[in-house]
Motif scaffolding. Structure first.
Motif, short mmCIF file in Angstrom:
data_model
loop_
_atom_site.label_atom_id
_atom_site.label_comp_id
_atom_site.label_asym_id
_atom_site.label_seq_id
_atom_site.Cartn_x
_atom_site.Cartn_y
_atom_site.Cartn_z
N THR A 50 56.78 33.75 32.43
CA THR A 50 55.48 33.08 32.44
C THR A 50 54.57 33.61 33.55
N PHE A 51 55.12 33.99 34.70
CA PHE A 51 54.29 34.56 35.76
C PHE A 51 53.67 35.86 35.28
N PHE A 52 54.43 36.65 34.55
CA PHE A 52 53.92 37.92 34.04
C PHE A 52 52.78 37.68 33.07
N GLU A 53 52.95 36.71 32.21
CA GLU A 53 51.93 36.44 31.19
C GLU A 53 50.64 35.89 31.78
N SER A 54 50.72 35.24 32.93
CA SER A 54 49.54 34.59 33.49
C SER A 54 48.90 35.40 34.62
N SER A 55 49.28 36.66 34.74
CA SER A 55 48.85 37.43 35.91
C SER A 55 47.70 38.39 35.66
N TRP A 56 47.00 38.25 34.56
CA TRP A 56 45.83 39.09 34.32
C TRP A 56 44.60 38.28 33.95
N TYR A 57 44.76 36.96 33.77
CA TYR A 57 43.66 36.14 33.27
C TYR A 57 42.44 36.16 34.18
N PHE A 58 42.66 36.32 35.49
CA PHE A 58 41.54 36.28 36.44
C PHE A 58 40.52 37.38 36.17
N LEU A 59 40.96 38.47 35.55
CA LEU A 59 40.04 39.56 35.25
C LEU A 59 39.04 39.19 34.15
N ARG A 60 39.43 38.23 33.31
CA ARG A 60 38.61 37.86 32.16
C ARG A 60 38.03 36.45 32.32
N ILE A 84 54.13 28.74 47.92
CA ILE A 84 54.80 29.94 48.42
C ILE A 84 55.40 30.76 47.29
N GLU A 85 55.79 30.11 46.19
CA GLU A 85 56.38 30.86 45.09
C GLU A 85 55.36 31.80 44.44
N HIS A 86 54.08 31.49 44.58
CA HIS A 86 53.05 32.36 44.02
C HIS A 86 52.97 33.69 44.78
N ALA A 87 53.24 33.67 46.07
CA ALA A 87 53.11 34.87 46.87
C ALA A 87 54.14 35.93 46.47
N ILE A 88 55.29 35.51 46.00
CA ILE A 88 56.34 36.48 45.68
C ILE A 88 56.49 36.73 44.19
N LEU A 89 55.83 35.96 43.36
CA LEU A 89 55.96 36.15 41.91
C LEU A 89 54.60 36.43 41.28
N HIS A 90 53.75 35.44 41.24
CA HIS A 90 52.47 35.59 40.56
C HIS A 90 51.63 36.71 41.17
N LEU A 92 52.60 39.27 42.92
CA LEU A 92 53.23 40.57 42.69
C LEU A 92 52.84 41.13 41.33
N TYR A 93 52.92 40.30 40.30
CA TYR A 93 52.54 40.75 38.96
C TYR A 93 51.04 41.00 38.87
N ALA A 94 50.25 40.12 39.50
CA ALA A 94 48.80 40.27 39.42
C ALA A 94 48.36 41.59 40.05
N ARG A 95 48.96 41.98 41.17
CA ARG A 95 48.61 43.24 41.81
C ARG A 95 49.01 44.42 40.92
N PHE A 96 50.16 44.29 40.26
CA PHE A 96 50.60 45.35 39.34
C PHE A 96 49.61 45.51 38.20
#
Length: 219
Positions: A50-60, A84-90, A92-96
């Motif tokens: 789910t973190f991977f799926e939600s890590s690009w929405y900010f662009l749109r 704190i869980e966002h810093a190491i999961l969400h 990370l994927y968003a930067r990728f």
């Protein structure tokens, strides 16, 4: 599967229903044969975290650049607020996603999607257990004899530990404004917050004083 079998294309005749995985409910797509032994097998249908799926929405989030354009957003984000869980999961994927989309040619002119991270504190509450170790909610614990309840340390509110406060309890007793005011005024956002009935009552008392003072000025 072997490289020669890639890519595995998704079915076009899926039916989207709330609360269901359309790949899992598809009548044929998930059924296949094992590439090693040839026996009947099923494809994995839970394919993305789910973190991977939600890590690009900010662009749109604020819209596209018009027809044929994917993104046209006022980025990067000035401040990102999350646990704190966002810093190491969400993040990370968003930067990728941000760097990968930029590399393949999308109109993104920055490497980092967020300028600053504010790690918000957790809302904490004492834990309660029966003598045999079963977890109790604060409401359940308050209705039992004190000698039958074990009171534990104050930790992050968790469904599994049952040390949560239902918003409806606070709203029914004090009103929604009190709940909002207490959450916003109790502690700086970076620090953990200790939930207490006394604190909620104090917030309600302050708001009532403020309301009564405002009424006198109106009159």
């Amino acid at each position: 599967v072997s490289k020669s079998d890639l890519p595995i294309t998704l079915p076009q005749d899926i039916e989207i229903k709330s609360g269901e995985n359309p790949l899992k409910t598809h009548p044929t797509w998930r059924f296949t044969s094992c590439p090693s032994c040839g026996l009947d097998a099923e494809r994995e249908t839970d394919t993305l975290d789910t973190f991977f799926e939600s890590s690009w929405y900010f662009l749109r989030f604020s819209g596209s650049g018009g027809e044929g354009k994917a993104f046209n957003t006022p980025l990067p984000v000035d401040e990102y607020i999350g646990g704190i869980e966002h810093a190491i999961l969400h993040l990370l994927y968003a930067r990728f996603f941000n760097r990968a989309l930029k590399k393949v040619g999308y109109p993104i002119n920055f490497d980092e999607p967020f300028k600053k991270l504010i790690t918000q504190g957790m809302v904490c509450h004492k834990t309660y257990q029966t003598l045999d170790g079963a977890w109790l909610t604060p409401l359940e614990a308050s209705s039992m004899p004190p000698n039958l309840v074990k009171i534990g340390a104050s930790i992050k509110m968790s469904k599994s530990k049952k040390n949560v406060i239902e918003p409806a309890e606070i709203i029914n007793k004090f009103g929604a404004d009190t709940a909002r005011f207490f959450m916003a005024s109790d502690t700086p956002p970076e620090r953990d917050m200790e939930w207490s009935e006394e604190g909620v009552a104090s917030a309600s008392k302050f708001l009532n004083k403020f309301y009564n003072f405002a009424i006198t000025l109106k009159d």
